[in-house]
Design a protein around this motif. Sequence first.
Motif, mmCIF file in Angstrom:
data_model
loop_
_atom_site.group_PDB
_atom_site.id
_atom_site.type_symbol
_atom_site.label_atom_id
_atom_site.label_comp_id
_atom_site.label_asym_id
_atom_site.label_seq_id
_atom_site.Cartn_x
_atom_site.Cartn_y
_atom_site.Cartn_z
ATOM 1 N N ASN A 115 38.297 42.369 42.055
ATOM 2 C CA ASN A 115 37.316 41.452 41.499
ATOM 3 C C ASN A 115 35.942 42.094 41.369
ATOM 4 O OD1 ASN A 115 39.321 39.590 41.551
ATOM 5 N ND2 ASN A 115 38.159 38.011 42.611
ATOM 6 N N GLU A 116 35.878 43.417 41.345
ATOM 7 C CA GLU A 116 34.595 44.077 41.250
ATOM 8 C C GLU A 116 33.930 43.797 39.904
ATOM 9 O OE1 GLU A 116 35.250 48.174 41.968
ATOM 10 O OE2 GLU A 116 36.015 47.888 43.987
ATOM 11 N N TYR A 117 32.618 43.768 39.942
ATOM 12 C CA TYR A 117 31.836 43.567 38.734
ATOM 13 C C TYR A 117 32.069 44.721 37.764
ATOM 14 C CZ TYR A 117 27.622 42.797 35.875
ATOM 15 O OH TYR A 117 26.733 42.573 34.850
ATOM 16 N N LYS A 118 32.340 44.411 36.513
ATOM 17 C CA LYS A 118 32.544 45.433 35.492
ATOM 18 C C LYS A 118 31.763 45.054 34.240
ATOM 19 C CE LYS A 118 37.251 46.680 36.974
ATOM 20 N NZ LYS A 118 37.296 45.754 38.125
ATOM 21 N N PRO B 144 34.748 35.249 39.586
ATOM 22 C CA PRO B 144 33.412 34.692 39.368
ATOM 23 C C PRO B 144 32.405 35.739 38.919
ATOM 24 C CG PRO B 144 33.900 34.839 41.717
ATOM 25 C CD PRO B 144 35.183 35.114 41.002
ATOM 26 N N GLU B 145 32.635 37.005 39.308
ATOM 27 C CA GLU B 145 31.696 38.058 38.912
ATOM 28 C C GLU B 145 31.717 38.283 37.400
ATOM 29 O OE1 GLU B 145 35.605 39.810 39.119
ATOM 30 O OE2 GLU B 145 34.503 38.533 40.519
ATOM 31 N N ALA B 146 32.828 37.923 36.731
ATOM 32 C CA ALA B 146 32.909 38.121 35.281
ATOM 33 C C ALA B 146 31.901 37.248 34.544
ATOM 34 C CB ALA B 146 34.328 37.826 34.792
ATOM 35 N N TYR C 275 36.263 44.320 31.202
ATOM 36 C CA TYR C 275 37.465 44.167 32.022
ATOM 37 C C TYR C 275 38.703 44.570 31.223
ATOM 38 C CZ TYR C 275 34.268 41.682 35.035
ATOM 39 O OH TYR C 275 33.198 41.370 35.838
ATOM 40 N N ASP C 276 39.513 45.441 31.823
ATOM 41 C CA ASP C 276 40.747 45.904 31.202
ATOM 42 C C ASP C 276 41.800 46.047 32.295
ATOM 43 O OD1 ASP C 276 42.640 46.855 29.498
ATOM 44 O OD2 ASP C 276 41.772 48.870 29.294
ATOM 45 N N PRO C 277 42.779 45.179 32.332
ATOM 46 C CA PRO C 277 43.085 44.143 31.339
ATOM 47 C C PRO C 277 42.060 43.002 31.363
ATOM 48 C CG PRO C 277 44.497 43.899 33.244
ATOM 49 C CD PRO C 277 43.755 45.191 33.445
ATOM 50 N N PRO C 278 42.021 42.205 30.296
ATOM 51 C CA PRO C 278 41.048 41.119 30.224
ATOM 52 C C PRO C 278 41.225 40.113 31.355
ATOM 53 C CG PRO C 278 41.979 41.540 28.067
ATOM 54 C CD PRO C 278 42.803 42.321 29.050
ATOM 55 N N VAL C 279 40.108 39.460 31.721
ATOM 56 C CA VAL C 279 40.128 38.356 32.676
ATOM 57 C C VAL C 279 39.842 37.068 31.914
ATOM 58 C CG1 VAL C 279 39.415 39.806 34.608
ATOM 59 C CG2 VAL C 279 37.682 38.615 33.248
#
Length: 579
Positions: free
Chosen positions: A64-67, A397-399, A70-74
């Motif tokens: 769940n790290e901040y990116k 949630p970070e997304a 995102y790959d794969p998508p969230v």
Amino acid sequence: MKWKQPNLMKGGTPVSTKNRKRWIAGLALAAAFAAVVGCSGSGKSGEGETAAGAAGGEPAKADNEYKEKYDPPVTISTVWGVDPALTFKNNETIENNVATRWALDKFGIEIKSLWSVTDTNGAFATKLRLAMSSGQEMPDIVTIGDALLAQDLIDSGIFQEVGPLFDKYASETWKQAMALDENVWNPYTRDGKRMGIPVLDYAYNHDYLLWIRQDWLDELKLEAPKTIEELEAVMEAFKTRNPDGLKPGEVIPLSIGFKSSMNTWMGDPSWIFGAYGTIPQQWNVGADGKLEYGSIHPGMKQGLQKLNEWYDKGYIPKEAALWDENKTSEPAVAGKAGIIPGPYWMSGWPLLDTAKNVEGAVWKPYPIPSGPDGKAGRHGTHFTNGVILINKNMKHPEAFFTYQNYLFDNFANPEKGSEYDLGLFKGYDYDLDENGKPLHLDNIPGGYVNSIRYLLVRDGARIPDAQMKALLNLAEGKEPETRLEKEVKNNYGPETPAAAKVLLEQEDISMKDMFTGPATKTMKTKMDYLNKIESQTFNEIIYGEQPPEAFDKFVETWKASGGEQITNEVNEWYDSVKK
């Protein structure tokens, strides 16, 4: 912390005088551009860090790290209350459109819509309450504008504490914008925990000043009034020596109304009470540092007496108690009114239309006049217009911060030549001609749409002081360079920059409602009755049906009928949140 004017360099569609709804929505788009910091954002978590605030307080998983992408998508799920005036093109919907495709392509974030509803007659709030009470799936992210609904959702236990998430992941641009007003978190704080992220709005958007017919002042060789006494002299002249030849019975020297409230956004009389030290129908900080209800302040009695005098002299509409905000603008636009209180942006709508009805009509902005003791006050605008809630069960949630940080860092106030200098989505909220120059909104192929309203947080990202800075730059004679400066120059009324400067010259008289918490226990059972007797008493005093002494009886009744207990509860809340 109060926003201070920086060396006097110091607001979803831009203003269109043809279409009032477009213009009101225009306050959304024109001011939706604020400080560029770069897309990486300082809210990004470091390698090996994990997201805070997962369901049940358990640490989030390492993936769940901040990116930045995102790959794969969230997936982020949400629900929509769609403004009936919002339009779509290219066969798009709120569930599938240019903004949802942008989120997937740009960030690897798939926006999943659980449901949508056209938001008429409170339909969105009704459907969301039903979903909550019936145990239906609730969204990961929801943006709420209804204050009561927001408090109920916070109290439901479905949504998580957001403070740790914001501190960890929000970019510096976003954090600095939030810090412009230390009170923005107060409505959504429970026992010291920040339970919702405030949706930032533009500073002073509904603070008001006086708009006065300058052509009438010039013809009568009068100066703009600085005091209540001088204001009375101007109103008398407008009525009895009207430059347009209007008979006394045809003129409304001061167009105000208080059907909706004595403390609203246009045409209200609350600034009159400000001349006597209070603003009605809100909670102000008293001399002892505690909150007091403005409508029972002794200055209210003086203000009510003054309004009664003005009613008897024909300075205010005979039907003022039946007029709402929009009604007060009608005589102003028709050329029958000489003065109307309202926001700095009224130069564009509705006052620009006055000249269409009366040749040579000119409105100019002026400060709020002071009372006999030199006091002045106006209702202050909060820097927020809603709240973002995050579900306890949201997997990533970070997304959401990836998404919103980007908007604050890149879209809020893009610099000249940057990616979003012209708008967000080409062919939707802006487009170019064959020479690469921006087209007027009315000339966009297929029509303009306010696609910013398709974003997870309505209006994208707003930094409270950005619009005022742009307007005051123009007021100081700067040529427009940034997107925001161009928007206000080209689409707002001609006096808007000057009005912004007038407004900020009286920054210290802006009085915000300092109680922004949920309804207290006694409010829920007593406030409707207290509001009823307040409105009845005030109207009767203004119309001369009761003497001014009726105010004293009202205050006694108000306190004894629950008001005193409400005051205690309000101050308990205030003590819990003030810093």
